[in-house]
Write a protein that holds these residues in place. Structure first.
Motif, mmCIF file in Angstrom:
data_model
loop_
_atom_site.group_PDB
_atom_site.id
_atom_site.type_symbol
_atom_site.label_atom_id
_atom_site.label_comp_id
_atom_site.label_asym_id
_atom_site.label_seq_id
_atom_site.Cartn_x
_atom_site.Cartn_y
_atom_site.Cartn_z
ATOM 1 N N THR A 34 0.849 -1.182 0.000
ATOM 2 C CA THR A 34 0.000 0.000 0.000
ATOM 3 C C THR A 34 0.893 1.244 0.000
ATOM 4 O OG1 THR A 34 -1.947 1.012 1.027
ATOM 5 C CG2 THR A 34 -0.262 0.110 2.524
ATOM 6 N N ILE A 35 0.305 2.402 0.313
ATOM 7 C CA ILE A 35 1.036 3.671 0.270
ATOM 8 C C ILE A 35 0.957 4.353 1.629
ATOM 9 C CG2 ILE A 35 1.291 5.893 -0.909
ATOM 10 C CD1 ILE A 35 -0.224 4.724 -3.273
ATOM 11 N N ASN A 36 2.098 4.826 2.107
ATOM 12 C CA ASN A 36 2.182 5.539 3.382
ATOM 13 C C ASN A 36 1.430 6.877 3.284
ATOM 14 O OD1 ASN A 36 2.999 6.345 5.943
ATOM 15 N ND2 ASN A 36 5.144 5.802 5.611
ATOM 16 N N ARG A 37 1.066 7.418 4.433
ATOM 17 C CA ARG A 37 0.369 8.714 4.465
ATOM 18 C C ARG A 37 1.229 9.739 5.190
ATOM 19 N NH1 ARG A 37 -3.485 7.324 7.264
ATOM 20 N NH2 ARG A 37 -3.150 8.532 9.174
ATOM 21 N N ASN A 38 1.862 10.603 4.423
ATOM 22 C CA ASN A 38 2.702 11.678 4.954
ATOM 23 C C ASN A 38 2.951 12.672 3.817
ATOM 24 O OD1 ASN A 38 4.938 10.742 3.341
ATOM 25 N ND2 ASN A 38 5.289 9.146 4.869
ATOM 26 N N PRO A 39 3.527 13.825 4.088
ATOM 27 C CA PRO A 39 3.734 14.811 3.012
ATOM 28 C C PRO A 39 4.555 14.278 1.834
ATOM 29 C CG PRO A 39 3.968 15.855 5.149
ATOM 30 C CD PRO A 39 3.849 14.382 5.417
ATOM 31 N N LYS A 40 5.573 13.482 2.119
ATOM 32 C CA LYS A 40 6.393 12.936 1.028
ATOM 33 C C LYS A 40 5.562 12.019 0.130
ATOM 34 C CE LYS A 40 10.538 10.213 -0.006
ATOM 35 N NZ LYS A 40 11.683 9.448 0.540
ATOM 36 N N ALA A 41 4.726 11.179 0.740
ATOM 37 C CA ALA A 41 3.886 10.274 -0.047
ATOM 38 C C ALA A 41 2.911 11.073 -0.904
ATOM 39 C CB ALA A 41 3.131 9.316 0.870
ATOM 40 N N TYR A 42 2.359 12.152 -0.352
ATOM 41 C CA TYR A 42 1.464 13.012 -1.137
ATOM 42 C C TYR A 42 2.214 13.620 -2.323
ATOM 43 C CZ TYR A 42 -1.741 16.764 -2.384
ATOM 44 O OH TYR A 42 -2.567 17.606 -3.080
ATOM 45 N N THR A 73 -0.563 4.409 7.052
ATOM 46 C CA THR A 73 0.796 4.406 7.587
ATOM 47 C C THR A 73 1.203 2.982 7.980
ATOM 48 O OG1 THR A 73 0.174 4.729 9.906
ATOM 49 C CG2 THR A 73 0.409 6.718 8.546
ATOM 50 N N PRO A 74 2.496 2.684 7.987
ATOM 51 C CA PRO A 74 2.934 1.362 8.438
ATOM 52 C C PRO A 74 2.465 1.038 9.859
ATOM 53 C CG PRO A 74 4.719 2.445 7.278
ATOM 54 C CD PRO A 74 3.628 3.462 7.418
ATOM 55 N N ALA A 75 2.416 2.050 10.738
ATOM 56 C CA ALA A 75 1.942 1.817 12.109
ATOM 57 C C ALA A 75 0.477 1.388 12.110
ATOM 58 C CB ALA A 75 2.127 3.075 12.956
ATOM 59 N N GLU A 76 -0.336 2.045 11.280
ATOM 60 C CA GLU A 76 -1.754 1.681 11.194
ATOM 61 C C GLU A 76 -1.929 0.286 10.604
ATOM 62 O OE1 GLU A 76 -3.482 6.227 10.523
ATOM 63 O OE2 GLU A 76 -2.985 4.969 8.794
ATOM 64 N N ASP A 89 -3.497 -3.110 12.414
ATOM 65 C CA ASP A 89 -4.615 -3.884 11.850
ATOM 66 C C ASP A 89 -4.218 -5.342 11.627
ATOM 67 O OD1 ASP A 89 -6.415 -1.801 11.856
ATOM 68 O OD2 ASP A 89 -6.039 -1.220 9.765
ATOM 69 N N ILE A 90 -2.972 -5.554 11.212
ATOM 70 C CA ILE A 90 -2.470 -6.914 10.979
ATOM 71 C C ILE A 90 -2.459 -7.687 12.300
ATOM 72 C CG2 ILE A 90 -0.351 -8.212 10.454
ATOM 73 C CD1 ILE A 90 0.159 -6.060 8.236
ATOM 74 N N ARG A 91 -1.950 -7.074 13.344
ATOM 75 C CA ARG A 91 -1.907 -7.749 14.650
ATOM 76 C C ARG A 91 -3.312 -7.984 15.199
ATOM 77 N NH1 ARG A 91 2.479 -3.847 15.612
ATOM 78 N NH2 ARG A 91 4.459 -4.927 15.262
ATOM 79 N N ASN A 92 -4.194 -7.010 14.994
ATOM 80 C CA ASN A 92 -5.585 -7.168 15.448
ATOM 81 C C ASN A 92 -6.280 -8.320 14.724
ATOM 82 O OD1 ASN A 92 -5.283 -4.999 17.154
ATOM 83 N ND2 ASN A 92 -6.347 -3.538 15.831
ATOM 84 N N ALA A 93 -5.796 -8.635 13.522
ATOM 85 C CA ALA A 93 -6.366 -9.732 12.730
ATOM 86 C C ALA A 93 -5.653 -11.053 13.003
ATOM 87 C CB ALA A 93 -6.301 -9.390 11.240
ATOM 88 N N LEU A 153 -2.461 -11.860 12.754
ATOM 89 C CA LEU A 153 -1.335 -12.192 11.884
ATOM 90 C C LEU A 153 -0.057 -11.660 12.523
ATOM 91 C CD1 LEU A 153 -2.784 -11.219 8.376
ATOM 92 C CD2 LEU A 153 -2.378 -13.545 9.202
ATOM 93 N N ILE A 154 1.063 -12.246 12.125
ATOM 94 C CA ILE A 154 2.378 -11.820 12.609
ATOM 95 C C ILE A 154 3.133 -11.149 11.464
ATOM 96 C CG2 ILE A 154 4.614 -12.609 13.483
ATOM 97 C CD1 ILE A 154 3.079 -14.973 14.749
ATOM 98 N N VAL A 155 3.693 -9.968 11.706
ATOM 99 C CA VAL A 155 4.497 -9.283 10.681
ATOM 100 C C VAL A 155 5.870 -9.936 10.609
ATOM 101 C CG1 VAL A 155 5.574 -7.114 9.988
ATOM 102 C CG2 VAL A 155 3.277 -7.095 11.000
ATOM 103 N N ASP A 156 6.222 -10.438 9.427
ATOM 104 C CA ASP A 156 7.513 -11.091 9.219
ATOM 105 C C ASP A 156 8.560 -10.145 8.629
ATOM 106 O OD1 ASP A 156 6.535 -13.571 10.088
ATOM 107 O OD2 ASP A 156 5.786 -14.056 8.087
#
Length: 239
Positions: free
Chosen positions: A158-166, A192-195, A199-203, A205-208
């Motif tokens: 996906t795409i991050n949300r910050n001024p650079k991404a915009y 954002t990666p934090a978001e 969501d991944i952990r809430n579902a 899943l484990i981030v590898d």
């Protein structure tokens, strides 16, 4: 060949479906609006295949569009299903599959609905460049968990949300370089990666692993790296 499920859930933005349906006939033209997808596909395919070898695996590609990633995974000898909610994109995917001789099962159905029907049936789930186009990304992520077998792998991009991404993903890609049609992306829907990791952990899943993807406008080459400030990919596993 594609089939259609009548029961589609509501996690869909009709304007997003229309946006990609209008361009569907150009999906497999490497010089069209989909040129970036053609150029990044070898990178994301090899990243997936290195972390979860595709040969002999049962794979589902969520939000498959015209089938660029789905077909390339099938060429790696995976048994691939591609799902989308755009009739036109699926027809293009079907036609290309017939022309190429690469077998992919396509179906018009939402991630949530197929997760109800085919829970725990897939070794690998991919959901690339799709989460930023749906009203409820967390719902799709939960569906991915439901679809994948215990011990299986799930991949997101996906795409991050910050001024650079915009600046890069909208102003640069859509307006200055005209790599994408204007209006392809909505900044408010960037994640954002934090978001995403939450969501991944809430579902459950484990981030590898996480990788950034960058574009050099001078060399016109994409590369995978550690810079997740704009485009990024996440690999997960289900315990």
């Amino acid at each position: 060949m594609s089939t259609i499920s009548c029961n589609t859930s509501v996690n869909v933005d009709p304007s997003e479906i229309q946006k990609f349906s209008d361009l569907a006939h150009r999906w497999w033209d490497p010089s069209s609006e989909f040129k970036p997808l053609h150029e990044i596909n070898p990178l994301r395919l090899e990243w997936i295949n290195n972390l979860a070898p595709l040969a002999g695996k049962k794979v589902i590609d969520i939000g498959c569009g015209g089938g660029i990633l789905a077909e390339s995974m099938a060429r790696k000898n995976a048994q691939v299903t591609g799902i989308d909610l755009s009739d036109k994109a699926l027809k293009v995917a079907d036609l290309h599959s017939l022309e190429s001789g690469v077998q992919v099962r396509y179906e018009k159905i939402s991630a949530e609905d197929i997760a109800e029907r085919e829970a725990g049936q897939y070794d690998i789930v991919t959901c690339m460049e799709m989460l930023e186009h749906v009203p409820n990304p967390a719902s799709v992520i939960r569906a991915c968990t439901k679809l994948v077998k215990p011990g299986g792998k799930v991949f997101f991009s996906t795409i991050n949300r910050n001024p650079k991404a915009y600046l890069f993903a909208i102003i640069g890609a859509e307006y200055l370089l005209q790599m994408l049609p204007k209006g392809t992306h909505d900044y408010e829907k960037f994640i954002t990666p934090a978001e995403l990791t939450q969501d991944i952990r809430n579902a459950d899943l484990i981030v590898d692993a996480m990788k950034g993807m960058s574009y050099n406008p001078l060399t016109k080459i994409y590369s995978l790296n550690q810079d997740t400030s704009v485009n990024y990919l996440v690999a997960c596993s289900r315990p």
